[in-house]
Enzyme design. Structure first.
Site, short mmCIF file in Angstrom:
data_model
loop_
_atom_site.label_atom_id
_atom_site.label_comp_id
_atom_site.label_asym_id
_atom_site.label_seq_id
_atom_site.Cartn_x
_atom_site.Cartn_y
_atom_site.Cartn_z
N ARG A 114 -24.84 8.29 -33.94
CA ARG A 114 -23.54 8.05 -33.28
C ARG A 114 -22.41 8.34 -34.26
NH1 ARG A 114 -21.64 3.38 -33.72
NH2 ARG A 114 -23.51 2.21 -33.18
N ASP A 121 -4.34 20.22 -22.89
CA ASP A 121 -5.70 20.46 -22.44
C ASP A 121 -5.86 21.98 -22.35
OD1 ASP A 121 -8.01 20.92 -20.92
OD2 ASP A 121 -7.83 19.00 -19.89
N TYR A 170 -6.33 18.20 -13.87
CA TYR A 170 -7.64 17.92 -13.27
C TYR A 170 -7.58 16.52 -12.62
CZ TYR A 170 -12.48 16.37 -13.14
OH TYR A 170 -13.68 15.84 -12.74
N LYS A 200 -16.97 23.62 -19.80
CA LYS A 200 -16.47 24.80 -19.11
C LYS A 200 -16.71 26.06 -19.96
CE LYS A 200 -15.26 21.88 -15.93
NZ LYS A 200 -15.43 20.57 -16.50
#
Ligand code: P1T
Length: 383
Positions: free
Chosen positions: A46, A170, A98, A195
């Site tokens: 992590r 973004d 989005y 994406k």
């Protein structure tokens, strides 16, 4: 080092333990220490994992930033950026974002006392008018999802910095191959690496890049403390995808430009949204801050919702699916899919109606995509 060389080499030296030429998938949750606190740089996956480190280094290099941080999804990356804010802070956000980002701002952060005002970020005047003394962040997508609006990044950065706020861009639709917001003064770039970065519709991921040391430290602390990190295999898939980003974006852009041209003027079409069209209201600005115009095209059909459904039903190569940026072409109806969480009146006001279709133009042979468009447009003439 130029873009594709960096995509293939930065952070990806031969493995020091084995000589492996390609960064291995370090599929381990933990790392053995010789004595407590004595280790080779990694303790627990992590906090850090070598496959993720390679991805974070190359992402930073491609965006022209100092620090890259990878996350389990685009929304996890966004949440990490928003963790920089405190109750009472205010965000000026583009209204065309989005749908999941709007939901995150409204449904998760608003109840925590972090408010957002949504504006047409194509207009710097509108952005400026929404700034208040408590504004700490401007948040834009350019090009935006799904209407392909363009924000002047340099102008938005100047407004943000006049008021002690951060500009977050973004850059998912453009990718660093076509646009590097940090060069224009943005403070933080976020991505859904699901994406174009991943590029093959086989992984969900997110990323942040910044050159600000303090911001990077705070976000890295949050990344470890909150824990929404990508696993080693997901990191590796994005790392592999990035190697061909330049090739893919060139092909996505040229195919999308041709599809947009094909749609313009067809009697079945009401309007086409693509920043590469000279008729796009911000074409010149897009040309100034992007190297090409990307693979996303939206189109409103003249026959309304029934025509849109007939069109989607007729497409053979374009899959009807959420998401974007993979090598294969996708089509979606934002009002019912990616933006369904935006209230209906608001969608209608902004033009995200039942006739609006969003295309993620893939890298198949253009003639096949044009044939598919042709058949589907034909089907709308009979509804
Ligand atoms: O899905 P995720 O990896 O969490 O990324 C969210 C996200 C962030 N920013 C932009 C511009 C996005 O388009 C997305 C996700 N978008 C879709 C799933 C979609 O079909 O538009």
């Amino acid at each position: 080092m130029r873009f594709s060389t960096a995509a293939i080499h930065v952070g990806q030296e031969p493995d020091t333990a084995t000589g492996a030429t390609i960064v291995p998938i370090y599929q381990t949750s933990t790392f053995t220490q010789s004595m407590p606190g004595e280790h080779l740089g990694y303790e627990y996956s992590r906090s850090g994992n070598p496959t993720r480190t390679a991805l974070e280094k190359v992402l930073a290099a491609l965006e022209g930033g100092e620090h890259g941080l990878a996350f389990a999804s685009g929304l996890a990356a966004e949440t990490a950026v928003l963790s920089l804010l405190r109750p009472g802070d205010h965000i000026v956000a583009a209204e065309d974002l989005y749908g999941g980002t709007i939901r995150l701002l409204r449904r998760i952060f608003e109840p925590l006392g972090i408010s957002s005002t949504f504006v047409d970020a194509g207009s710097l005047d509108a952005v400026e008018a929404a700034i208040s003394p408590s504004t700490r962040m401007l948040w834009v997508e350019t090009p935006s999802n799904p209407l392909l609006n363009i924000t002047d990044i340099r102008g938005a950065a100047a407004l943000a910095h006049e008021t002690d706020a951060l500009l977050v861009v973004d850059n998912t639709f453009a990718t660093p191959y076509l646009q590097r917001p940090l060069e224009f003064g943005a403070d933080i770039v976020v991505h859904s690496t699901t994406k174009y970065a991943g590029g093959h519709s086989d992984v969900v991921g997110g990323a942040i890049v910044t050159s600000d040391e303090t911001l990077a430290e705070r976000i890295a602390f949050y990344q470890n403390a909150a824990g929404a990190v990508p696993g080693p295999f997901d990191s590796w898939l994005v790392l592999r995808g990035l190697k061909t980003l330049a090739l893919r974006m060139r092909m996505h852009s040229s195919n999308a430009a041709a599809i947009a041209e094909r749609l313009v003027g067809d009697p079945a079409v009401d309007s086409v949204y693509y920043p590469g069209l000279t008729t796009h209201p911000a074409h010149d600005l897009a040309a100034a801050q992007m190297d090409a115009f990307g693979g996303m095209v939206s189109v409103r059909l003249a026959g309304g919702g029934p025509a849109a459904r007939a069109f989607l039903g007729e497409l053979k190569l374009f899959s009807l699916a959420e998401s974007l940026g993979g090598v294969e072409s996708l089509a979606s109806l934002p009002a019912a899919m990616t933006h369904a969480s935006v209230p209906e009146e608001e969608r209608a006001r902004r033009g995200i109606d039942d006739a609006l279709i969003r295309l993620s133009v893939g890298i198949e042979d253009l003639e096949d995509l044009l044939d598919d468009m042709g058949h589907a447009l034909e089907a709308t003439r009979h509804v």
